[in-house]
Design a protein around this motif. Structure first.
Motif, PDB file in Angstrom:
ATOM      1  N   LYS A 189       0.843  -1.185   0.000  1.00 17.77           N
ATOM      2  CA  LYS A 189       0.000   0.000   0.000  1.00 17.77           C
ATOM      3  C   LYS A 189       0.881   1.238   0.000  1.00 17.77           C
ATOM      4  CE  LYS A 189      -4.067   2.039   2.205  1.00 17.77           C
ATOM      5  NZ  LYS A 189      -5.057   1.922   3.302  1.00 17.77           N
ATOM      6  N   VAL A 190       0.809   2.005  -1.058  1.00 19.96           N
ATOM      7  CA  VAL A 190       1.621   3.214  -1.202  1.00 19.96           C
ATOM      8  C   VAL A 190       0.740   4.416  -0.901  1.00 19.96           C
ATOM      9  CG1 VAL A 190       3.056   4.589  -2.752  1.00 19.96           C
ATOM     10  CG2 VAL A 190       3.033   2.087  -2.959  1.00 19.96           C
ATOM     11  N   GLU A 191       1.104   5.197   0.096  1.00 20.49           N
ATOM     12  CA  GLU A 191       0.302   6.343   0.533  1.00 20.49           C
ATOM     13  C   GLU A 191       0.893   7.654   0.026  1.00 20.49           C
ATOM     14  OE1 GLU A 191      -2.462   6.082   2.006  1.00 20.49           O
ATOM     15  OE2 GLU A 191      -2.514   4.164   3.072  1.00 20.49           O
ATOM     16  N   GLY A 192       0.007   8.658  -0.089  1.00 18.75           N
ATOM     17  CA  GLY A 192       0.435  10.027  -0.366  1.00 18.75           C
ATOM     18  C   GLY A 192       0.976  10.223  -1.764  1.00 18.75           C
ATOM     19  N   PRO A 193       1.271  11.481  -2.133  1.00 18.56           N
ATOM     20  CA  PRO A 193       1.865  11.773  -3.443  1.00 18.56           C
ATOM     21  C   PRO A 193       3.209  11.071  -3.589  1.00 18.56           C
ATOM     22  CG  PRO A 193       1.052  13.783  -2.414  1.00 18.56           C
ATOM     23  CD  PRO A 193       0.991  12.710  -1.368  1.00 18.56           C
ATOM     24  N   LEU A 194       3.487  10.568  -4.763  1.00 13.06           N
ATOM     25  CA  LEU A 194       4.748   9.883  -5.012  1.00 13.06           C
ATOM     26  C   LEU A 194       5.908  10.870  -5.011  1.00 13.06           C
ATOM     27  CD1 LEU A 194       3.826   7.421  -7.908  1.00 13.06           C
ATOM     28  CD2 LEU A 194       3.774   7.021  -5.438  1.00 13.06           C
ATOM     29  N   GLN A 195       7.016  10.462  -4.407  1.00 10.61           N
ATOM     30  CA  GLN A 195       8.236  11.261  -4.405  1.00 10.61           C
ATOM     31  C   GLN A 195       9.154  10.717  -5.496  1.00 10.61           C
ATOM     32  OE1 GLN A 195       8.442  14.024  -2.429  1.00 10.61           O
ATOM     33  NE2 GLN A 195       6.346  13.421  -1.861  1.00 10.61           N
ATOM     34  N   MET A 196       9.053  11.270  -6.678  1.00 13.15           N
ATOM     35  CA  MET A 196       9.790  10.750  -7.823  1.00 13.15           C
ATOM     36  C   MET A 196      11.188  11.348  -7.908  1.00 13.15           C
ATOM     37  SD  MET A 196       6.778  10.451 -10.707  1.00 13.15           S
ATOM     38  CE  MET A 196       7.535   9.028 -11.492  1.00 13.15           C
ATOM     39  N   ARG A 197      12.139  10.556  -8.354  1.00 12.51           N
ATOM     40  CA  ARG A 197      13.530  10.998  -8.502  1.00 12.51           C
ATOM     41  C   ARG A 197      13.699  11.721  -9.825  1.00 12.51           C
ATOM     42  NH1 ARG A 197      13.712   5.796  -6.799  1.00 12.51           N
ATOM     43  NH2 ARG A 197      14.086   5.048  -8.922  1.00 12.51           N
ATOM     44  N   VAL A 198      14.350  12.896  -9.770  1.00 11.54           N
ATOM     45  CA  VAL A 198      14.646  13.646 -10.995  1.00 11.54           C
ATOM     46  C   VAL A 198      15.884  13.046 -11.643  1.00 11.54           C
ATOM     47  CG1 VAL A 198      15.256  15.895 -11.957  1.00 11.54           C
ATOM     48  CG2 VAL A 198      13.621  15.744 -10.056  1.00 11.54           C
ATOM     49  N   LEU A 199      15.806  12.755 -12.943  1.00  8.30           N
ATOM     50  CA  LEU A 199      16.948  12.176 -13.653  1.00  8.30           C
ATOM     51  C   LEU A 199      17.642  13.241 -14.497  1.00  8.30           C
ATOM     52  CD1 LEU A 199      15.443   8.715 -14.677  1.00  8.30           C
ATOM     53  CD2 LEU A 199      16.817   9.307 -12.682  1.00  8.30           C
ATOM     54  N   ARG A 200      17.482  13.213 -15.801  1.00 10.02           N
ATOM     55  CA  ARG A 200      18.175  14.158 -16.680  1.00 10.02           C
ATOM     56  C   ARG A 200      17.755  15.602 -16.394  1.00 10.02           C
ATOM     57  NH1 ARG A 200      20.352  12.122 -21.506  1.00 10.02           N
ATOM     58  NH2 ARG A 200      20.230   9.852 -21.689  1.00 10.02           N
ATOM     59  N   ASN A 201      16.486  15.796 -16.114  1.00 12.19           N
ATOM     60  CA  ASN A 201      15.937  17.128 -15.874  1.00 12.19           C
ATOM     61  C   ASN A 201      14.603  16.955 -15.167  1.00 12.19           C
ATOM     62  OD1 ASN A 201      13.920  16.706 -18.110  1.00 12.19           O
ATOM     63  ND2 ASN A 201      15.806  16.715 -19.336  1.00 12.19           N
ATOM     64  N   GLN A 202      13.932  18.075 -14.870  1.00 12.96           N
ATOM     65  CA  GLN A 202      12.664  18.026 -14.137  1.00 12.96           C
ATOM     66  C   GLN A 202      11.570  17.291 -14.908  1.00 12.96           C
ATOM     67  OE1 GLN A 202      11.887  19.050 -11.018  1.00 12.96           O
ATOM     68  NE2 GLN A 202      14.017  19.591 -10.637  1.00 12.96           N
ATOM     69  N   ASP A 203      11.723  17.165 -16.219  1.00 13.00           N
ATOM     70  CA  ASP A 203      10.713  16.514 -17.043  1.00 13.00           C
ATOM     71  C   ASP A 203      10.989  15.030 -17.264  1.00 13.00           C
ATOM     72  OD1 ASP A 203       9.054  18.664 -17.345  1.00 13.00           O
ATOM     73  OD2 ASP A 203       9.977  19.376 -19.199  1.00 13.00           O
ATOM     74  N   PHE A 204      11.994  14.490 -16.611  1.00 10.80           N
ATOM     75  CA  PHE A 204      12.296  13.058 -16.699  1.00 10.80           C
ATOM     76  C   PHE A 204      12.506  12.552 -15.277  1.00 10.80           C
ATOM     77  CE2 PHE A 204      14.115   9.950 -19.977  1.00 10.80           C
ATOM     78  CZ  PHE A 204      13.808   8.846 -19.206  1.00 10.80           C
ATOM     79  N   ARG A 205      11.499  11.846 -14.759  1.00 10.24           N
ATOM     80  CA  ARG A 205      11.551  11.373 -13.381  1.00 10.24           C
ATOM     81  C   ARG A 205      11.179   9.900 -13.327  1.00 10.24           C
ATOM     82  NH1 ARG A 205       8.978  16.234  -9.664  1.00 10.24           N
ATOM     83  NH2 ARG A 205       9.614  17.982 -10.982  1.00 10.24           N
ATOM     84  N   GLY A 253       4.418  19.116 -19.097  1.00 10.68           N
ATOM     85  CA  GLY A 253       3.152  18.397 -19.119  1.00 10.68           C
ATOM     86  C   GLY A 253       1.979  19.252 -19.566  1.00 10.68           C
ATOM     87  N   CYS A 254       0.772  18.788 -19.306  1.00 12.31           N
ATOM     88  CA  CYS A 254      -0.442  19.444 -19.795  1.00 12.31           C
ATOM     89  C   CYS A 254      -0.660  20.835 -19.204  1.00 12.31           C
ATOM     90  CB  CYS A 254      -1.663  18.585 -19.487  1.00 12.31           C
ATOM     91  SG  CYS A 254      -1.657  16.989 -20.321  1.00 12.31           S
ATOM     92  N   VAL A 255      -0.135  21.058 -18.025  1.00 15.66           N
ATOM     93  CA  VAL A 255      -0.296  22.379 -17.419  1.00 15.66           C
ATOM     94  C   VAL A 255       0.415  23.435 -18.260  1.00 15.66           C
ATOM     95  CG1 VAL A 255       1.743  22.345 -15.915  1.00 15.66           C
ATOM     96  CG2 VAL A 255      -0.315  23.557 -15.181  1.00 15.66           C
ATOM     97  N   ASN A 256       1.378  22.992 -19.092  1.00 18.99           N
ATOM     98  CA  ASN A 256       2.087  23.885 -19.999  1.00 18.99           C
ATOM     99  C   ASN A 256       1.662  23.631 -21.439  1.00 18.99           C
ATOM    100  OD1 ASN A 256       4.092  25.872 -20.690  1.00 18.99           O
ATOM    101  ND2 ASN A 256       5.484  24.218 -21.298  1.00 18.99           N
TER     102      ASN A 256
END
Length: 375
Positions: A189-205, A253-256
């Protein structure tokens, strides 16, 4: 503005999240084609069909985008419920992306035959175009009294509150599918917003789940064509480590999205994205898609069998040839824009430009439409 009814599209996003999560779990269990690539972005789908062709198609999720699921519900469930002819119902969506217009025009989303044929979505207006429409008609959102959306399923007033299933401005597909897969496949069970790792840049996690010291799930979000191309290279060389990838053509993403409002004077695109993400995440409550009462009723009363769910909520993709539209786009890359002292302008383009084929495709002539100056 002349609309008979206005619906909150969150129900279609919830349907899309439920279906894509179920689809991924099935693929994983059956050792199907992985990574599964999200299909909600029409810019990415267009690129995949025309540039990558048959190579990419088996990886792409068959789940329809929230826009097209909304179209399916309106033209089928709502029309059936109200004894309406779907070809006489004009369905317009408000979207952050110009490519959503292209998606709505796909032949896969046209039903019926002859005079009784109809599109699931008849018209797409971007958020930027909506503001222009308001301004042209002298409508001020700030000064307009707050209204309520219409209820297609006649549910109680509690359901009118603002609920969203996942955080983030691009649908939250990776977030929802990751949590559902962790639970369904590994009992985690994974709770809360995911904490994703930033790789090459903010748009690749990316984010991963480990079980007994082994990485059993590895997901990524990949936004912007530079990152998409890097992902494709990994796929072609068999070096992609992912099980699921949420792909969006627009950086941020879609917000942009290209149809969104532009940054204010002195504000960068990144600053606007950060502001919108903060406002989005702070102003809503989250819940699981299955807790949406509209969704529950649609599955109980309409989407009653797996076959019907597959027919109504899923689609297919096709390798497409290098059409005249692509040729025109390629030729236009070589055009030069000249601006005259009187502020008029024209394009100087190569003589080999395929005008006749282009104009025939558009069902028009040169007279009174274009002025061409050949090199």
């Amino acid at each position: 503005m002349g609309a008979k009814e206005v619906y909150d599209a969150c129900f279609s996003k919830d349907l899309s999240l439920i279906e894509i999560a179920d689809e991924f779990v099935r693929r994983y269990k059956e050792q199907g084609c992985l990574p599964m690539l999200a299909s909600a972005c029409p810019g990415w789908i267009c690129y995949a069909e025309k540039t990558l062709g048959n190579f990419a198609l088996p990886y792409i999720s068959t789940t329809k985008s929230p826009q097209q699921i909304a179209g399916t519900v309106v033209k089928n469930f709502v029309c059936q419920r109200n004894s309406l002819d779907p070809s006489k119902v004009y369905h317009c969506t408000i979207m952050p992306c110009y490519d959503k217009k292209l998606e709505a025009s796909r032949e896969d989303f046209v039903s019926g035959e002859g005079d009784f044929s109809y599109c699931e979505v008849d018209c797409v207006i971007t958020t930027g175009e909506l503001v222009e429409l308001f301004e042209a008609r002298g409508v001020s959102i700030v000064d307009t009294a707050e209204g309520r959306v219409d209820e297609m399923t006649a549910l109680d007033q509690e359901e009118r509150r603002a609920f969203f299933s996942t955080p983030g401005g691009s649908g939250g597909f990776a977030e929802h599918v990751f949590k559902e897969a962790a639970s369904a496949l590994f009992g985690e069970k994974v709770e809360g917003p995911l904490q994703m790792r930033v790789l090459r840049n903010q748009d690749f996690r990316e984010i991963s789940l480990e079980s007994n010291g082994e990485k059993v799930l590895n997901f990524a979000t990949v936004y912007g064509f530079r990152n998409i191309q890097n992902l494709v290279r990994k796929l072609k060389t068999g070096k992609s480590p992912y099980h699921f990838v949420e792909i969006m053509a627009c950086p941020g993403g879609c917000v942009n999205g290209g149809g969104q409002l532009q940054p204010k004077e002195g504000q960068s695109a990144k600053e606007l994205i950060a502001e919108l993400e903060t406002l989005y995440n702070a102003s809503i409550e989250y819940r699981h898609p299955w807790k949406n009462k509209k969704v529950q009723r649609l599955y109980e009363e309409w989407l009653t069998t797996p076959q019907l769910r597959q027919h109504m909520l899923h689609t297919g993709y096709h390798a497409r040839e290098n059409t005249i539209g692509v040729q025109v786009n390629n030729w236009c890359k070589h055009a030069k824009l000249l601006v005259l002292p009187d502020d008029t302008y024209f394009y100087v383009i190569p003589r080999q430009f395929p005008f006749e084929a282009f104009l025939q495709r558009q069902n028009c002539s040169m007279n009174g439409i274009f002025q061409f100056h050949f090199l």
